[in-house]
Design an enzyme around this catalytic site. Sequence first.
Site, PDB file in Angstrom:
ATOM      1  N   SER A   1    -108.245  28.904 -47.594  1.00  0.00           N
ATOM      2  CA  SER A   1    -109.391  28.302 -47.686  1.00  0.00           C
ATOM      3  C   SER A   1    -108.950  26.765 -48.307  1.00  0.00           C
ATOM      4  O   SER A   1    -109.854  25.787 -48.454  1.00  0.00           O
ATOM      5  CB  SER A   1    -110.355  28.945 -48.266  1.00  0.00           C
ATOM      6  OG  SER A   1    -110.017  29.106 -49.800  1.00  0.00           O
TER       7      SER A   1
ATOM      8  N   SER B   1    -105.645  32.388 -49.783  1.00  0.00           N
ATOM      9  CA  SER B   1    -106.050  30.894 -49.658  1.00  0.00           C
ATOM     10  C   SER B   1    -105.056  29.907 -50.368  1.00  0.00           C
ATOM     11  O   SER B   1    -105.731  28.582 -50.227  1.00  0.00           O
ATOM     12  CB  SER B   1    -107.436  30.878 -50.225  1.00  0.00           C
ATOM     13  OG  SER B   1    -108.270  31.386 -49.160  1.00  0.00           O
TER      14      SER B   1
ATOM     15  N   LYS C   1    -110.012  21.950 -56.462  1.00  0.00           N
ATOM     16  CA  LYS C   1    -110.623  22.519 -55.384  1.00  0.00           C
ATOM     17  C   LYS C   1    -112.292  22.487 -55.861  1.00  0.00           C
ATOM     18  O   LYS C   1    -112.433  22.778 -56.958  1.00  0.00           O
ATOM     19  CB  LYS C   1    -110.119  23.932 -55.121  1.00  0.00           C
ATOM     20  CG  LYS C   1    -110.744  24.442 -53.959  1.00  0.00           C
ATOM     21  CD  LYS C   1    -110.014  25.902 -53.587  1.00  0.00           C
ATOM     22  CE  LYS C   1    -110.512  26.579 -52.438  1.00  0.00           C
ATOM     23  NZ  LYS C   1    -110.091  27.951 -52.184  1.00  0.00           N
TER      24      LYS C   1
END
Lengths: 96, 511
Positions: B160, B184, B85
């Site tokens: 997210s 997330s 990420k």
Amino acid sequence: MAITRADVEKVSLLARLQLTSAELETMTSELGQIVAYVDQLAEVDTTDVEPMAHAVEVSNVFAADQARASLPREQALANAPRHNQRGYLVPPVLGD
Amino acid sequence: MTNAMLAFHPDLTASQALALLTRGELSAVELTQSYLERIAEHDATVGAFLHVAAEAALATAADIDSRRRAGQSVGQLAGLPVAVKDVLCDSRTRTTCASRMLENFQPPYDSTVVAKLRAADAVLIGRTNMDEFAMGGSTENSAFQITRNPWNLQCIPGGSSGGAAACVAAGMAPLSIGTDTGGSIRQPAGLCGVVGLKPTYGRVSRFGLVAFASSLDQVGPLAHNTSDAALLLETIAGHDPQDATSLDTPVPPYTHTIDQPLTGLRLGIVREHFAEGLHPEVEAAVRGALEVYRSLGATIKEISLPHSKYAVATYYVIAPSEASSNLARYDGVHYGHRADESSLLAELATERKQLAAAGDQEGLDNQDTGLVRMYRRSRAEGFGPEVKRRIMLGAYALSAGYYDAYYLKALKVRRLIRQDFDAAFAEVDLIAGPVTAQPAWGLGEMAGDPLSMYLVDLYTVSANLAGIPGLSLPCGFTQDGLPIGLQLQAPALGEETLLRGARMYEQATSS
């Protein structure tokens, strides 16, 4: 506690954000809705409850008192939008 | 765009691929190449990656192959591609947090998680899309692109860590790293039909993780199955002196114990989780999973987390408060976006003239200095609407007159939420329930309604507030073919139990 546009304007200075007039309008209504939702916390009885700032309450984590190399100046400045090889440059702070 | 479906389960799990790599029956270059091909073919549609490091990945893979052939020792993940990420610093690539603010930010050091992945000889294949600064639940808040759900391209992948979940679901990476501040990792894993694990707070180092809410943020693995997630967690977990909140507790060998079923498992279900608002198909799938556990000998006990209904309110005071403080560092001076100086100084001069002409002395006295205007403009240009909203909310909750009513109050309720869990875990080993109340929703469907978006976090935020680990694993599909996730939660440092418990369900239901 209802949020006014003046509150939002004041907070935008504290938060160092420049908001347009339209953004101030939307933000006032959106923050108002969110704060109204959050207000339900008032109904919880928290008498004698200690605040909990961290999930795992470790305290006094000490590191050995030893000098270590820090980030070299060149690397610390590498991502700066404006610098003069020695330090960061900002708009004039004193006078006009 | 049709309703095409790009979900893809590779023939090999990461653990199986690793076995082939170890025996020399598969090369790291071949494996990496196959994932790069799938990315090249489909990522223009899915949008999971912000950056694909094809050349660097192939070079790393070739190096691992030659070391393996030469009989040299290699790391635990040697040759396995891992996607990261775009919120964990990597000194070899930009780290943008999907924000204009950090569009050109090149970190001067590696985060501990990235360093551990390199030390384990993982092949870092690319950087995944996310909601800006990890704030959001749909990945629509990325400043650069949206990500589509591989199971239905008209749907959001969750967030997210939407890119992290979508790249695994679409078979574009066998393993990926996400972060979880209020759900997330678990929420996008649930909506994309993959496994995602948020570890105990402090289990994985946050050093070099771009901070959102420091008392809630945790890094964790996403994968196709629990064994692969265990493998990745084992690699990234552990004490780090560079993170003062990192726990100095040995990391159990998760991969060694994962196939051992838990005997006499006591599973708790939370009364409040099955209340109004839960989608009937999600409820049916979760109840079906509970039946599977019952058939495996588990006892199911109904429990109550009486303060769970306040979890979202508590979270949306604490997380924005911490965010407003953490994001104060983006000032246009040290790194990140800076507004054009000559235009902002000209703007100030014009305002000054207007105020003077109007005889507005108060306005003149209160006018921003050049430096303050530079901060405000740089931040206004660099941050997107959701990030601004959270900074404002946090600054409001922390401001004079409101601190006690909001921030301090939320910290007290946080303790009550934790105490609910402590009481529950005295009676059960794991808590089972839904990850989200509904399956993936349509792109754009919740845009413009921040409060509804926040309420999606209902079942996930409590684990972050309490610091306990949580895992999401696939437990079925809706009639429309969207994945449904089952959430399991364990007491602090209960990752081993969590993984073994999840594996039991996975094994019982795999064909």
